[in-house]
Design an enzyme around this catalytic site. Structure first.
Site, PDB file in Angstrom:
ATOM      1  CB  CYS A 139     -67.219 -23.669 -28.081  1.00  0.00           C
ATOM      2  SG  CYS A 139     -66.449 -22.836 -26.682  1.00  0.00           S
ATOM      3  CG  HIS A 166     -63.544 -27.891 -26.761  1.00  0.00           C
ATOM      4  ND1 HIS A 166     -64.075 -27.663 -28.019  1.00  0.00           N
ATOM      5  CD2 HIS A 166     -64.097 -26.922 -25.955  1.00  0.00           C
ATOM      6  CE1 HIS A 166     -64.897 -26.607 -27.971  1.00  0.00           C
ATOM      7  NE2 HIS A 166     -64.907 -26.140 -26.744  1.00  0.00           N
TER       8      HIS A 166
END
Lengths: 388, 388
Positions: free
Chosen positions: B84, B334
């Site tokens: 991420c 996200h």
């Protein structure tokens, strides 16, 4: 700007390691390299890690932290992925960071596990280095892509399957005594020509194998090397990277590799050397035709002359400019993410005079490493020099 | 060493784009950013691209060249993968290269396509950011991993589900007017508490969504910005990266995130600022508990006090230190590989005074971006300052 020294190198055996994960292979290569460097691993400031297909072969992303962990190193760690040039681009970034003072001691390497996949699965996994939407879905695999490049080359510049076979024979000859090599056996031109066809004009012996393995180099700034009295007589003095359109059909010409030419020009300018200064090279021969393209991109031969040079033996052990004394991807093997730093590890030993094939280049001062991704949509070139 | 300016930013809508590939999303964000910067794309010297799960979601590796191609840029391009934190680590490298004179104009960004996968597939794909051998095979998924971190936190420092719910409510409130956000709707503490449990103590509204999207920032050296009279009043003045053991069970403590603390300390020292100087922050709130950990790592609050600050509204629009005015990962969304540079894009607008939520931080001069990979085995922090 400081000079970047190679403080230590480490390689696993390249081959088939059915019981070992890529992190395990990386640990072996990395701990060997740290021991070779004679440095304290607590001094390592960053880990640069190359891997290509971990998501598909080991269901593992985010491998940077695992690479650091495998060495017992507590430092920021990043994974670089540029297909077959993954550890080459990792190296480029590490070289820049060390010479710009961002780190004094860095570990760079790569690992790949491929043989746990079936042949169909590894072919499919390798294919994602091409354009999935416009090439892979049309049936292109890497033997097919390089076969198209070979066909275009033969069409524009001439050349035969037999010319390419000389490259395979040469690289097998070089690998014969390399304990890290996947294939330690000689082959003949006839055997290469008689090997089964894969994608015309390329046959089985034109292609590198599927390989598990890892390689690591430890880089140190000149000041760190001096302060710690390291035995680090080889410097990386030039770095270059080039890019191209991903798909072959989007390029004006597929019989040359301009990304590698750009990378070579940048690396030579960076180091202040010329192609004619190079004594020894490790190039990305994933297929025999790729070595021809590489030697032309590096400026060793004019465009269209690489195949002639191969035929004439210029790049053999006994030739004027030995290429792939390690055995290259063809015979040493090609654990994709590990290949870039593996070339640098081999060149370091060649330039230090302690490689098993050093006797063929006893006076070598300048080496070049050429690492390519996909059908050379990415290319990285590094110039290395013996400085002590 | 030159100052690194943000010359332009671009974002797609974050959400569900069933008909669009990641390269298509990246092209939109990138062309927006280049237009915003007002630069000639032929001047771009390198492309730094973050992507996490392309191998699994789009059967595509080697995305660096595709990213450059999508923008019509002919320059070396590399893909960075750190789960991420993928575009965060790409940014760090670009910042270093620009300030060290390796490039005067660089494009940095990321893209991710996730919603073409089923929920089971995307959960599985996200899981490879954890240790496959020792966590994933034992059944750990990311909601489970962060639930363990929340449990440890509550156990050591206190806190309740309701405290965490305040973070979800705040970030939804911030996203309400953000046209790029996946969720432009308010939620209440009661709704958050009543949402279905995912992994105790975390419920659905403690988690960020699955998102498709892209973000790009264009970086320029000060000299390039001056020469070309660019409107580039925000500089990236500090960068830091930290690493930790991959698996939670290998860490001494899972109620804190030392990799992010190390990254923050490095970034502050690099910029010559202190936590107390920060006016606005974008942090990695993949789960509500992650925002608590982030605000502590960044030194905004003492260890164990982040949850109290959240409860007391310190980080809301009207609080002393607004956090995630974009809506954060929780409400803005996200798209994994795009998140790091998306934070920087939002902060650039906030510091320039032209963000839809700028009115809450009218005098902001210093911003911080915090981007984490996995369960914070990787972390990258950047300090940004209004310089004009």
């Amino acid at each position: 700007m400081t000079t970047v020294r190679v403080a230590g190198v480490g390689l696993t055996h390249f081959g088939t390691h059915p019981e070992r994960t890529s992190r395990d292979l990386f640990a072996e290569a990395g701990l060997t390299a740290l021991e070779d460097a004679g440095v304290d691993r607590d001094d390592v400031e960053a880990v640069y890690y190359g891997n290509f297909m971990g998501e598909l072969s080991e269901h593992q992303g985010h491998q940077g932290p695992l690479a650091a962990e495998a060495l017992g190193v507590q430092a920021p760690a990043t994974r670089y992925e540029s297909a077959c040039a993954s550890s080459g681009v990792a190296l480029r970034q590490a070289v820049r960071d060390v010479r710009n003072g961002e780190a004094d001691l860095a570990v760079v390497g790569g690992a790949e596990r491929m043989n746990n996949l079936s042949t169909a699965e590894s072919t499919e996994a390798l294919a994602i280095a091409a354009d999935d939407l416009y090439e892979v879905r049309a049936g292109v695999t890497f033997p097919g892509a390089y076969a198209m490049m070979a066909t275009a080359y033969f069409d524009q510049f001439g050349g035969t399957r037999e010319d390419l076979a000389h490259i395979a024979v040469k690289n097998h000859e070089n690998a014969l005594v390399n304990e890290h090599a996947q294939y330690q056996r000689e082959i003949s031109v006839e055997e290469a020509l008689d090997s089964p066809p894969v994608a015309d004009p390329l046959h089985l012996y034109d292609a590198c194998p599927v390989t598990d393995g890892a390689s690591v180099v430890v880089l140190a700034s000149e000041s760190y090397a001096d302060e710690h009295d390291l035995d680090a007589g080889v410097a990386i003095t030039g770095t270059g990277q080039g890019g191209d359109m991903m798909a072959l059909h989007d390029r004006e010409d597929v019989a040359t590799s301009p990304a590698a030419t750009a990378a070579a020009e940048e690396a030579y300018a960076d180091a202040g050397v010329a192609a004619g200064d190079v004594d020894v090279a490790e190039v990305h021969d994933c297929f025999t035709i790729a070595e021809v393209l590489a030697t032309e991109s590096l400026g060793f031969f004019e465009t269209g002359e690489g195949v002639t040079a191969a035929r004439d033996g210029v790049t053999t052990q006994r030739g004027d400019l030995p290429v792939n004394l390690s055995g290259g991807l063809k015979a040493k093997g090609h654990p994709v993410g590990a290949t870039g730093t593996s070339q640098v590890a081999e060149l370091t030993k060649l330039l230090q005079g302690d490689h098993v094939n050093s006797k063929y280049v006893p006076d070598a001062r300048v080496g070049v490493a050429h690492n390519a991704g996909g059908t050379v949509a990415s290319a990285v070139v590094h110039v290395m020099e013996a400085v002590e």
